[in-house]
Scaffold this active site. Structure first.
Site, PDB file in Angstrom:
ATOM      1  CB  CYS A   2      -3.836  11.626 -19.009  1.00 14.82           C
ATOM      2  SG  CYS A   2      -4.506  10.043 -18.524  1.00 14.82           S
ATOM      3  NE  ARG A  27       1.375  15.278 -17.916  1.00 11.66           N
ATOM      4  CZ  ARG A  27       0.867  16.263 -17.184  1.00 11.66           C
ATOM      5  NH1 ARG A  27       1.503  17.400 -17.093  1.00 11.66           N
ATOM      6  NH2 ARG A  27      -0.280  16.113 -16.557  1.00 11.66           N
ATOM      7  CD1 TRP A  74       0.527   6.342 -16.207  1.00  9.66           C
ATOM      8  CD2 TRP A  74      -1.172   6.682 -14.796  1.00  9.66           C
ATOM      9  NE1 TRP A  74       0.883   5.851 -14.972  1.00  9.66           N
ATOM     10  CE2 TRP A  74      -0.140   6.037 -14.095  1.00  9.66           C
ATOM     11  CE3 TRP A  74      -2.357   6.992 -14.109  1.00  9.66           C
ATOM     12  CZ2 TRP A  74      -0.245   5.701 -12.755  1.00  9.66           C
ATOM     13  CZ3 TRP A  74      -2.446   6.661 -12.776  1.00  9.66           C
ATOM     14  CH2 TRP A  74      -1.398   6.021 -12.114  1.00  9.66           C
ATOM     15  CG  ASN A  99      -5.141  14.900 -19.073  1.00  6.61           C
ATOM     16  OD1 ASN A  99      -5.182  14.058 -19.946  1.00  6.61           O
ATOM     17  ND2 ASN A  99      -4.170  15.789 -18.962  1.00  6.61           N
ATOM     18  N   GLY A 100      -7.998  13.149 -16.091  1.00  7.71           N
ATOM     19  CA  GLY A 100      -8.767  13.191 -14.848  1.00  7.71           C
ATOM     20  C   GLY A 100      -9.689  11.984 -14.742  1.00  7.71           C
ATOM     21  CD  GLU A 482      13.579  10.334  -2.643  1.00 10.23           C
ATOM     22  OE1 GLU A 482      12.453  10.045  -2.205  1.00 10.23           O
ATOM     23  OE2 GLU A 482      13.758  10.697  -3.815  1.00 10.23           O
ATOM     24  CE  LYS A 486      13.737   8.913  -6.988  1.00  8.25           C
ATOM     25  NZ  LYS A 486      13.087   9.894  -6.158  1.00  8.25           N
ATOM     26  CD  GLU A 489      10.109   6.908  -7.748  1.00  9.50           C
ATOM     27  OE1 GLU A 489       9.108   7.603  -7.632  1.00  9.50           O
ATOM     28  OE2 GLU A 489      11.262   7.378  -7.730  1.00  9.50           O
ATOM     29  CG  HIS A 505      12.037  -3.932  17.094  1.00  8.98           C
ATOM     30  ND1 HIS A 505      11.947  -4.577  18.302  1.00  8.98           N
ATOM     31  CD2 HIS A 505      12.779  -2.819  17.313  1.00  8.98           C
ATOM     32  CE1 HIS A 505      12.588  -3.869  19.229  1.00  8.98           C
ATOM     33  NE2 HIS A 505      13.097  -2.809  18.644  1.00  8.98           N
ATOM     34  CE  LYS A 604       9.006  15.027 -12.585  1.00  9.66           C
ATOM     35  NZ  LYS A 604       9.958  14.462 -11.621  1.00  9.66           N
TER      36      LYS A 604
HETATM   37  C1  G6P Z   1       4.512  11.132  -8.452  1.00  9.86           C
HETATM   38  C2  G6P Z   1       5.939  11.319  -8.938  1.00  9.86           C
HETATM   39  C3  G6P Z   1       6.881  11.406  -7.751  1.00  9.86           C
HETATM   40  C4  G6P Z   1       6.438  12.513  -6.818  1.00  9.86           C
HETATM   41  C5  G6P Z   1       4.967  12.344  -6.381  1.00  9.86           C
HETATM   42  C6  G6P Z   1       4.454  13.586  -5.688  1.00  9.86           C
HETATM   43  O1  G6P Z   1       4.356   9.884  -7.868  1.00  9.86           O
HETATM   44  O2  G6P Z   1       6.323  10.250  -9.779  1.00  9.86           O
HETATM   45  O3  G6P Z   1       8.195  11.673  -8.207  1.00  9.86           O
HETATM   46  O4  G6P Z   1       7.247  12.503  -5.682  1.00  9.86           O
HETATM   47  O5  G6P Z   1       4.151  12.161  -7.533  1.00  9.86           O
HETATM   48  O6  G6P Z   1       4.451  14.615  -6.626  1.00  9.86           O
HETATM   49  P1  G6P Z   1       4.573  16.144  -6.299  1.00  9.86           P
HETATM   50  O7  G6P Z   1       4.541  16.803  -7.657  1.00  9.86           O
HETATM   51  O8  G6P Z   1       3.380  16.511  -5.481  1.00  9.86           O
HETATM   52  O9  G6P Z   1       5.858  16.369  -5.595  1.00  9.86           O
END
Ligand code: G6P
Length: 609
Positions: A2, A27, A74, A99-100, A482, A486, A489, A505, A604
């Site tokens: 949000c 975000r 969100w 927000n929150g 990672e 990616k 995501e 395994h 984000k």
């Molecule tokens: C969200 C973002 C990710 C990020 C994660 C942790 O899920 O979409 O890209 O890795 O938060 O965020 P931070 O700001 O703590 O690295």
């Protein structure tokens, strides 16, 4: 996640608010809304989907006024519908954006219902606005009524509230979720993120936990958690280029992938000399480097993967035990803290709720000290940590983290070398060798980016795939994780990653001609072992995508698609070889036509649990 924008000015604020929402789109959100406070009352437009849908409503039915609040939502409590979108109202004259998460919202909702309040949404937010309304029945001062209502709330929040009364002002507050005040000339603003206000100001005041702020056209009054008026410093935003400009790139993610040579250079600047790490980059007191005996790293998402790579570096270079844990697990378990343990948090945003909660818990325990590696100097994580190493990546807009990740890795390598050197585990010669390698990182990433066209071609083969398996060994295992993250995501392809030795395994059962297996095989000490793992896949008809350097002596063959990556020093491999995986997931997402920068359901900056 949000986003909040609020404005009070002598001009119409509708455009300012809508532009602010566009700047918050990165975000992640699923609906948006704006309330405008003018002589006829408080009126709102809300829309599901993109901010453009909200702009269309303003185009069709303009709302003009000099005070307003706006929000991108969100969904947490209640589906992403127009009814659940903020702003929420109590009556016609009082509106809120939030927000929150309000944890005791159920109880409060039931109490308010028995007093006759009718709820129009499923959100926890609506509870707050009715509480303020209820307070206003006995407390005519709007600011005081908001302060009174906040006392009932449990959980995390940042809010902005507007009331149609004689006093032209906005009231905002934060506890657990970030909020900044933007200072203009005879106009002032609030927002959850300073990027939302860069089109109107570059002067910001960061609110602290428990602050309540009264914002008028002429001034800003901040009350701290003890209700005492506080003066807080004004920070001038100092990014030379507005990060919300995509430049020549189609997506922010691609722009940010290509910014990596520049931002890695910025991350190294002032932290390494020709042949050593400059330990004062950790601040005036770097004595922890000598005293540390264990390292515990806590983070979420991509940052967690950076931490996993760092474990290999810290154990290898400094010969110290290092453990890595996701913050949402750490915060709720009983932990045993070995003597002289450094508590290290990683976060690109510095506002991730779980990571902040983990830090707060750690501060109650017997750690040596807390160090945050973070990209946002003004973030809560930075303010609450004893020590900080900033990653200097500049604002990252794409939800899928790229440059924030490689700069985290760079900062972690600096930290590992500094600890190793101060502990006497690293000779001056070895340190000089490592630091020398680090100087060539920006140039290596530049080279790695030259594979873009070749990787784009490979990505076309993923258009109809539904699953993918990533393999790696040693520090390339977290890079495989990672790569898988990616891909899922932004292209919504189900992807998993395994240490290559675990293949037999379990995951080997999944391998058939439809399952692409992606493996990064730099020519390092694990090469021969990895080659045998790849044989196991080939023998089962799996389609292999191998990223290897020349010396690995691998090539295209039946069922093997080979992409050559740059040969670099082993210590740098995780930083350089994640780049082809970033490019791969980007191009696959483009081929699949997904929303690259704002993937569905993701945010984000995850400021709630
Ligand atoms: C969200 C973002 C990710 C990020 C994660 C942790 O899920 O979409 O890209 O890795 O938060 O965020 P931070 O700001 O703590 O690295």
């Amino acid at each position: 996640m949000c986003g909040i924008v609020g404005a009070i000015a002598q001009r119409n604020v509708a455009k300012i608010l809508l532009e602010g929402l566009s700047r918050l789109e990165y975000r992640g959100y699923d609906s948006s809304g704006v309330a405008i406070n003018n002589e006829v009352g408080v009126r709102a437009h809300r829309a599901v989907g993109k901010v453009q849908a909200l702009k269309d409503k303003f185009e069709a039915t303009p709302l003009d006024g000099k005070i307003g609040i706006a929000h991108t939502r969100w969904a947490t409590h209640g589906k992403p519908t127009e009814n659940n979108a903020h702003p929420h109202f109590s009556g016609d004259d009082l509106a809120i954006v939030h927000n929150g998460i309000i944890e005791n919202h159920d109880k409060l909702r039931n109490q308010l219902k028995t007093q006759g309040y009718v709820f129009k949404s499923e959100t926890d937010t609506e509870v707050i606005v009715h509480l303020i309304h209820q307070e206003l029945q006995s407390e005519p001062d709007f600011l005081q009524a908001v302060k009174n209502a906040l006392k009932y709330l449990e959980g995390a929040f940042a809010i902005a509230v507007t009331l149609n009364d004689q006093n032209h002002r906005l009231v905002a507050a934060r506890k657990g979720s970030p909020l900044v005040v933007g200072i203009g000339i005879e106009e002032n603003f609030v927002a959850s993120d300073q990027l939302a206000l860069l089109h109107v100001t570059d002067q910001f005041v960061f609110l602290e936990e428990g602050d309540v702020v009264e914002v008028t056209r002429d001034g800003v009054t901040i009350f701290d958690s003890q209700d005492v008026i506080q003066e807080r410093p004004v920070h001038v935003f100092n990014h030379n280029v507005d990060a919300t400009d995509k430049g020549e790139f189609r997506h922010y993610m691609m722009k940010e992938i290509y910014e990596q040579p520049k931002v890695i250079a910025a991350c190294l600047e002032g932290r390494i000399s020709e042949n050593k790490v400059l330990t004062d980059c950790f601040g005036a007191d770097s004595s922890f480097l000598k005293n540390v005996e264990n390292v515990h790293i806590v983070a979420c998402g991509t940052s967690y993967h950076a931490g996993m790579v760092a474990k290999y570096w810290i154990e290898d270079l400094a010969n110290l035990p290092c453990t890595v844990e996701v913050a949402s697990e750490y915060r709720y378990r009983k932990v045993a803290v070995p003597k002289n343990t450094l508590f290290l948090t990683l976060s690109q945003s510095g506002e991730t709720a779980d990571t902040l909660a983990a830090l707060r818990k750690a501060k109650e325990l017997d750690y040596l000290t807390s160090l945050a590696i973070c990209n946002v100097p003004s973030s809560t994580l930075v303010r609450e940590s004893a020590l900080t190493l900033l990653t200097n990546a500049g604002a990252e807009i794409g939800v899928a983290s790229t440059k924030a990740f490689t700069t985290q890795l760079t900062a972690l390598l600096i930290t590992a070398i500094a600890i190793a050197s101060e502990k006497g585990a690293l000779s001056a010669i070895k340190e000089a060798e490592l630091v020398n390698s680090m100087h060539s990182l920006p140039a290596h990433i530049d080279e790695a980016l030259k594979q873009d066209v070749a990787i784009k071609k490979v990505s076309e083969r993923f258009a109809n795939k539904h699953n993918a398996l990533f393999l790696g060994r040693g520090p390339m295992f977290p890079i495989a994780l990672e790569g898988a993250l990616k891909l899922k995501e932004i292209s919504y392809i189900h992807a998993e990653a395994y240490p290559a030795g675990e293949l037999k395994h379990g995951p080997l059962a999944l391998v058939d001609e439809d399952m692409p297996i992606i493996s990064i095989v730099p020519h390092n000490s694990m090469l021969d072992k990895l080659k045998s793992n790849l044989q196991e896949v080939a023998a089962r008809g799996g389609e292999l995508y191998v990223f290897a350097d020349k010396d690995a002596e691998l090539q295209n063959a039946e069922g093997v698609i080979f992409t050559e990556v740059l040969k670099v020093d082993e210590i740098l491999e995780p930083i350089v070889h994640v780049v082809p995986l970033q490019l791969l997931s980007y191009h696959v997402a483009v081929v699949k036509g997904t929303d690259v920068d704002q993937p569905r359901n993701l945010a984000k900056s995850v400021t709630v649990e």
